[in-house]
Design a protein around this motif. Structure first.
Motif, short mmCIF file in Angstrom:
data_model
loop_
_atom_site.label_atom_id
_atom_site.label_comp_id
_atom_site.label_asym_id
_atom_site.label_seq_id
_atom_site.Cartn_x
_atom_site.Cartn_y
_atom_site.Cartn_z
N LYS A 58 50.37 45.18 69.30
CA LYS A 58 49.47 45.99 70.11
C LYS A 58 49.19 47.35 69.45
O LYS A 58 48.10 47.91 69.60
N PHE A 59 50.18 47.90 68.72
CA PHE A 59 50.07 49.28 68.28
C PHE A 59 50.01 49.48 66.77
O PHE A 59 49.68 50.55 66.30
N THR A 60 50.34 48.43 65.98
CA THR A 60 50.36 48.61 64.53
C THR A 60 48.95 48.64 63.95
O THR A 60 47.99 48.21 64.59
N LYS A 61 48.86 49.13 62.73
CA LYS A 61 47.56 49.19 62.05
C LYS A 61 47.28 47.89 61.31
O LYS A 61 46.27 47.23 61.53
N ASP A 62 48.19 47.55 60.40
CA ASP A 62 47.90 46.37 59.59
C ASP A 62 49.13 45.58 59.15
O ASP A 62 49.00 44.52 58.57
N GLN A 116 48.93 33.30 65.88
CA GLN A 116 47.53 33.40 66.30
C GLN A 116 47.14 34.87 66.53
O GLN A 116 46.07 35.33 66.14
N LEU A 117 48.01 35.60 67.22
CA LEU A 117 47.75 37.03 67.48
C LEU A 117 47.65 37.82 66.17
O LEU A 117 46.84 38.75 66.04
N LEU A 118 48.50 37.46 65.21
CA LEU A 118 48.47 38.16 63.92
C LEU A 118 47.14 37.94 63.21
O LEU A 118 46.56 38.88 62.64
N ARG A 119 46.66 36.68 63.23
CA ARG A 119 45.40 36.37 62.54
C ARG A 119 44.22 37.06 63.21
O ARG A 119 43.30 37.54 62.55
N GLU A 120 44.26 37.13 64.56
CA GLU A 120 43.14 37.75 65.28
C GLU A 120 43.00 39.22 64.92
O GLU A 120 41.89 39.76 64.89
N LYS A 121 44.12 39.91 64.65
CA LYS A 121 44.06 41.35 64.35
C LYS A 121 44.28 41.65 62.86
O LYS A 121 44.45 42.81 62.48
#
Length: 908
Positions: free
Chosen positions: A811-815, A771-776
């Protein structure tokens, strides 16, 4: 033919170069630096052992003895390890006792006996003169060979443009030895200039010999194999590949033993190895560098000897000088000049050191004792002793070189270089029982040493020196062939009917047999004097007593400061005397204001004088100045034991002080850490309180809204309740993390291990944060290698670590996040890599600390409690693995998990 004037100019240029090197080394020493304080210079100076005998004579020896010449170099090589132990002990003795010559060493060991020192000096003088004449012979004949370009025996000996080459060279070496060997009266003072020149000459003679060998091997012939194969086809040369049939192995053994003794006891070797030694640790390198030098300078001896015999077969060439004849034959004048300089260096190095050593013995053990015996109370003599010492040493140099020149003119021209050199070797071997016995056997005494040396030298004189005079006006040939008065068992080359040995080995056997027997016999059945007992104790136990000798007095009696000061001033001058006395008094806490001299100071004054005039003469001068009482051996031992106890006590106190200082320092560190931990604990509690207060405040606020507003819409009410539930879960997680961390730190936390499919576990962990991955809009890239090993881990805790790392990366990665799973023979490795901003260098050592957030609020405050990485680190350590941050060339951060397959050694 090489022009005589050209060769003379080259010789003079070489002398000027030697003077420049020696002068430069002396100037360098005045600046507080030392060229001789180097193990490489020290090792090269030991190569003064390789004289013109080595440079020319070894090649000549091959013609008669084949490989027999190698014994002279194999002996020192085989003796390298024993020599290391012997020399180290002798060096310590000489430094402790201020010994300046080999005669002084023997004299000092046997009660500082004057007659023994004088006897050794006289015998060494006669024993070394043939060896020095050998060098003059080599220089003269090589000079004549170059200037006349004759390859045949019959070249006029000793002739040159000046009329006498040997005499001119003797004068030149006398000038050098006087300038750089007698500038100071302290005989044990280091001769920086001389050692630098000798080390340089060792390099020159090695380079010259190797250059000639390479030319013969690869310029004239096609390598070693070509020379040896051609020589093996010549009947007269075939036998030279092996030892001579008559007495071969026995001669080989005894020559090895002889050369092993000579490398220590030759006066020049004792001078450079012991007296000129500045650091006994230099022996550690010399133990292999010196044998290496001997190998290099002998590697081309056989090729040159065989090559010369092949080129000049039956042409009557003097085989001693084949190394010069071959370049001349092929018109290689430059190489011939280099070889001449190499042989010149080999001869001059030996002569310079040998004459300086002999001149010191001549002055200290003959001239000074004779003057003191004639008129010990002569004030004028005492006032001019330093001048007398310098002049007597210079006279000793001139006398030595004059005697060597006369011997060369009268006798040595009739013999080969090797035969002359071995005669001197046998003479110095007579010192072996007295020296080796003196440093390892306390019972050895003066009478045994005296009788042994006298008998040994008499046998040497009878069996070697007198036969060398046969055919001259002094001795008839029948003396050698039939014995004196035709008594067959007194034939000098077959004494008591002993046949089968070379004259050298025959003389060595009989002289050493009588010498050693007399030394042991007379020592066992005669009594030592008190002084002998004292010196025996110090010499044999030098490793135990050397550090104590300066601060311990081995002198007993009454002496006065003005007398001691005046005595030293006669030699050192008033300024240097005052400096020496004040320095010694300061080191040993001696009060110089008292009229009576401290016994330690008297003993020190005697040691200083020993370094100038020898121990026997120093004892005479001190005894004539002060009133001495006999110090018995038990008194000396008590003094030394007390000094040892004081030294041990001082070392123990120093050790205790060091330990206390170390403990104090460690306590300060521990105390500092405790204070830091206390501060961190307070900061941590503040942080945790802050983390708890935030959700509690949020819960209370939304609870009050719900309590005060009963008419809220159902949707708003559900939203507020959801926030309250999330904040409650947040509090629960924080409390769980704090409790978990306490368990890890206290060791209460246990693992529940089981066999796990690691690949599936990593994939499940990634799914849990989907879920966190999809949000960002973040993508996970998986790079998994097939698992070929069973993995035993605590599944829940490893998953906790993985989720924590993935959450931090989000929290800190770009993509994107990259997961790499790898396996080695013993471990599994998991890399979690992001492409964010990365972690600054100053934070890399802090992120795994449990108090990191509390301690570094001003640096950065990421979301969360700051306990996740600390807990993850401890989980990995509990698995006997590790969690580390590794460098990444570009942006982003890479965390590595590393765990053994079976961390708890469970059966797989």
């Amino acid at each position: 033919m090489i022009n005589s004037w050209l060769l003379i100019c080259i010789s003079l240029g070489y002398w000027l170069l030697l003077f420049a090197i020696a002068w430069g080394a002396e100037r360098y020493k005045l600046k507080g630096r030392s060229l001789s304080n180097s193990p490489y210079v020290y090792s090269l100076s030991l190569a003064v052992y390789c004289t013109a005998w080595t440079f020319y004579g070894s090649i000549g020896k091959v013609k008669d003895g084949g490989i027999d010449f190698l014994a002279v170099y194999i002996g020192p090589t085989l003796m390298a390890v024993p020599t290391w132990f012997i020399l180290k002990k002798i060096i310590r003795i000489c430094k402790a006792q201020q010994i300046s010559t080999i005669a002084d060493f023997i004299s000092s060991r046997y009660g500082k006996n004057l007659s023994l020192a004088a006897l050794v000096t006289v015998f060494l003088f006669f024993g070394i003169i043939p060896y020095i004449s050998l060098q003059l012979k080599a220089i003269s004949e090589s000079f004549n060979l170059l200037t006349q370009s004759s390859h045949f025996i019959g070249v006029p000996k000793g002739l040159s443009i000046f009329g006498n080459t040997a005499l001119i060279m003797a004068i030149g070496m006398a000038v050098f030895a006087v300038l750089f060997g007698t500038r100071r009266i302290e005989a044990n003072e280091k001769h920086e200039g001389m050692i630098a020149a000798v080390a340089f000459e060792s390099l020159i003679k090695l380079i010259a010999f190797l250059a000639a060998g390479i030319f013969v091997c690869f310029g004239v012939f096609n390598g070693f194999g070509d020379i040896f194969s051609k020589a093996s086809q010549v009947p007269s040369l075939q036998k030279l590949f092996t030892l001579p049939e008559e007495g071969g192995y026995a001669n080989w053994f005894w020559t090895c033993a002889l050369s092993g003794m000579a490398v220590i006891f030759l006066p020049r070797q004792f001078q450079v190895a012991v007296i000129e030694n500045t650091n006994e640790k230099h022996l550690d390198k010399a133990i292999w560098l010196f044998p290496l030098y001997l190998l290099l300078i002998n590697v081309f001896v056989l090729p040159i000897a065989f090559g010369g015999q092949l080129l000049f077969n039956n042409m009557g060439v003097d085989s001693d000088y084949l190394i010069l004849d071959i370049p001349l034959l092929f018109n290689q004048k430059a190489l011939a000049l280099l070889v001449f300089i190499g042989g010149y260096a080999a001869a001059t190095g030996m002569i310079i050191v040998e004459t300086i050593a002999l001149s010191t013995m001549f002055s200290n053990h003959l001239v000074i004792p004779m003057l003191l015996a004639m008129d010990p109370g002569n004030a004028k003599l005492h006032d001019n002793l330093s001048r007398v010492i310098i002049h007597s040493r210079r006279a000793g140099i001139i006398i030595t070189l004059t005697a060597a020149y006369l011997y060369y003119k009268a006798i040595s021209g009739h013999y080969s270089l090797v035969s002359i050199g071995l005669i001197s070797f046998v003479s110095v071997a007579q010192l072996m029982p007295a020296i080796i016995g003196g440093i390892f056997w306390k019972k050895g005494n003066k009478l045994g040493a005296l009788v042994g040396i006298i008998l040994g030298f008499l046998i040497w004189l009878y069996t070697l020196v007198l036969p060398s005079l046969a055919g001259t006006a002094f001795i008839t040939n029948s003396f050698v062939a039939e014995g004196p008065y035709q008594i067959w068992w007194l034939k000098p080359y077959a004494l008591l009917g002993l046949h089968g040995f070379s004259p050298i080995v025959h003389s060595l056997f009989w002289s050493m047999l009588l010498n050693l027997s007399a030394y042991i016999g007379f020592s066992v059945f005669s009594v030592q004097t008190v002084t002998e007992q004292n010196q025996a104790e110090i010499f044999v136990e030098v490793n135990r007593y050397a550090p104590l000798l300066e601060s311990t007095s081995s002198w007993k009696g009454t002496a006065y400061m003005p007398d001691i000061t005046s005595l030293l001033a006669n030699f050192l001058g008033s300024v240097r005397t005052n400096q020496a006395i004040h320095a010694f008094a300061q080191r040993n806490n001696i009060n110089l204001n008292e009229n009576k001299a401290d016994p330690k100071l008297v003993a020190y004054a005697e040691r200083v004088l020993s370094g100038i005039i020898g121990s026997a003469s120093a004892r005479i001068m001190v005894s004539a100045t002060v009133k001495e009482e006999e110090l018995k051996i038990d008194e000396l031992l008590n003094i030394l034991k007390e000094s040892q106890q004081l030294m041990r006590l001082n070392k123990e106190l120093t050790r205790k002080t060091d330990e206390l200082e170390k403990a104090r320092f460690e306590l300060e560190i521990v105390n500092s850490r405790l204070k830091e931990q206390d501060e961190l604990k307070d900061d941590f509690l503040t942080t945790v309180t802050h983390e708890l207060r935030t959700p509690i405040t949020s819960i209370r606020a939304f609870s009050e809204i719900l309590f005060d507003n009963e008419d809220l819409e159902v949707e708003e009410r559900r939203q507020y309740l959801g926030i309250i539930i999330k904040e409650t879960e947040r509090i629960s997680r924080l409390i769980s993390q704090v409790l978990d961390l306490e368990k890890y730190d206290s060791g209460k936390q246990k693992l529940i291990t089981q066999k796990v499919d690691l690949k599936s576990l990593v994939e499940q962990s990634a799914i849990s944060i989907d879920q966190l991955l999809r949000e960002k809009n973040i993508v996970i890239i998986k790079d998994f290698k097939p698992c070929v090993h069973d993995v035993f881990i605590d599944e829940d805790k490893i998953q906790q670590v993985l989720i924590n790392l993935l959450s931090n990366a989000i929290k800190f990665t770009k993509d994107e996040i990259v997961l790499k799973l790898r396996f080695t023979d013993t471990h599994w490795l998991l890399y979690v890599e992001d492409n964010g901003a990365g972690i600054p260098e100053e934070l890399r050592d802090l992120i795994f600390e449990k108090f990191y957030q509390a301690k570094n609020q001003t640096i950065r405050k990421p979301k969360g409690s700051g306990l996740g990485l600390a807990i993850s680190k401890r989980i990995m350590e509990l698995h006997q693995g590790n969690l580390v941050l590794i460098d990444k060339p570009k942006s982003g951060a890479v965390f590595l998990l590393e765990v053994p397959y079976n961390p708890l050694n469970l059966p797989s």
